[in-house]
Design a protein around this motif. Sequence first.
Motif, short mmCIF file in Angstrom:
data_model
loop_
_atom_site.label_atom_id
_atom_site.label_comp_id
_atom_site.label_asym_id
_atom_site.label_seq_id
_atom_site.Cartn_x
_atom_site.Cartn_y
_atom_site.Cartn_z
N ARG A 199 6.86 -2.19 -7.51
CA ARG A 199 7.50 -3.46 -7.23
C ARG A 199 6.46 -4.57 -7.27
N VAL A 200 6.67 -5.55 -8.12
CA VAL A 200 5.76 -6.69 -8.21
C VAL A 200 6.20 -7.71 -7.16
N PRO A 201 5.29 -8.19 -6.31
CA PRO A 201 5.66 -9.20 -5.32
C PRO A 201 6.28 -10.43 -5.97
N GLY A 202 7.29 -10.98 -5.33
CA GLY A 202 8.00 -12.12 -5.90
C GLY A 202 7.13 -13.30 -6.24
N TRP A 203 6.11 -13.56 -5.41
CA TRP A 203 5.28 -14.74 -5.64
C TRP A 203 4.44 -14.61 -6.92
N PHE A 244 -6.73 -5.75 -7.47
CA PHE A 244 -5.51 -6.48 -7.77
C PHE A 244 -4.37 -5.52 -8.13
N SER A 245 -4.72 -4.41 -8.79
CA SER A 245 -3.69 -3.49 -9.26
C SER A 245 -2.91 -2.89 -8.09
N ARG A 246 -3.51 -2.81 -6.90
CA ARG A 246 -2.82 -2.24 -5.76
C ARG A 246 -1.64 -3.11 -5.32
N LEU A 247 -1.69 -4.39 -5.67
CA LEU A 247 -0.59 -5.29 -5.29
C LEU A 247 0.70 -4.97 -6.04
N VAL A 248 0.57 -4.37 -7.24
CA VAL A 248 1.74 -4.12 -8.06
C VAL A 248 2.04 -2.62 -8.20
N ALA A 249 1.37 -1.81 -7.41
CA ALA A 249 1.59 -0.37 -7.51
C ALA A 249 2.70 0.10 -6.61
N GLY A 250 3.13 -0.68 -5.70
CA GLY A 250 4.19 -0.26 -4.80
C GLY A 250 4.57 -1.33 -3.83
#
Length: 261
Positions: free
Chosen positions: A205-209, A255-261
């Motif tokens: 899930r990519v954060p909305g912001w 940074f990749s951890r922000l979009v890993a889950g």
Amino acid sequence: MRAFAGRVVLLTGAGGGLGREFARQLLGAGADLILSSHHPQRLKAAAEFAAQSPNRFGRIRSLLPADLSDPASCDHLAEQVLRIAPNLDLVIHNAGVGLYGPLEALPVEATERLLRINLHAPIRLTARLLPALRNRPRSQIVFISSMLGWAALPNISVYSATKFALRGFADGLAADGYCVSTVYPFFTQTDILESPQYGTTTQRRVPGWMIDQPRPVVRASLAGIAARRHHIYPSWKARLYAVTAVVAPSVLPPFSRLVAG
């Protein structure tokens, strides 16, 4: 944008989020459009959406369903386009699909289909359309790549490979003397964010912001295309990512951890 008035444009992937918006804005700018998509119903819906553009000055010349995972369908699309529009002068390779997961977990057929759509089809179509483009004074070829064409993130290896390859292919065409633009969107609210996932229990899930919206992304992309820029970054996030990938790549693993889950 007056730069698109009267230009004949082939847009692939017209049924998707970016495709629909490209069609809408190009129609409003006076372009003469040939729209293509794998899904006839989505293609029709995209044409209807584009036709709602206020103050539109262009027209939709044809809707051409095509399965870009099939080489024969690619060839047939090229034949149709050249027959309908021998004065073609702008091709926007927008069609693309995604996959998420470690390489060993990805189904072979899904991986090969992604390669055919994201990479083989743009190369094949471009080769067949070059005779029409070669002698057009305003001819231009546009590839919708991705920020992942500059630096990959975990579990998106094959998708990233196609986007790196598109960048190399575009650079090669530019070296051959063609006007080529490559667009590198950041995460954008399209179907790509809902790509199939394999081999991981963590739902990506990519954060909305972090997610850009199609309308400003397309607006910035078209401004770059109109200026005939070779590399186009349609948001500050996209530009920052590309710069970071070159000058400070060590920043990207955290940074990749922000979009890993």
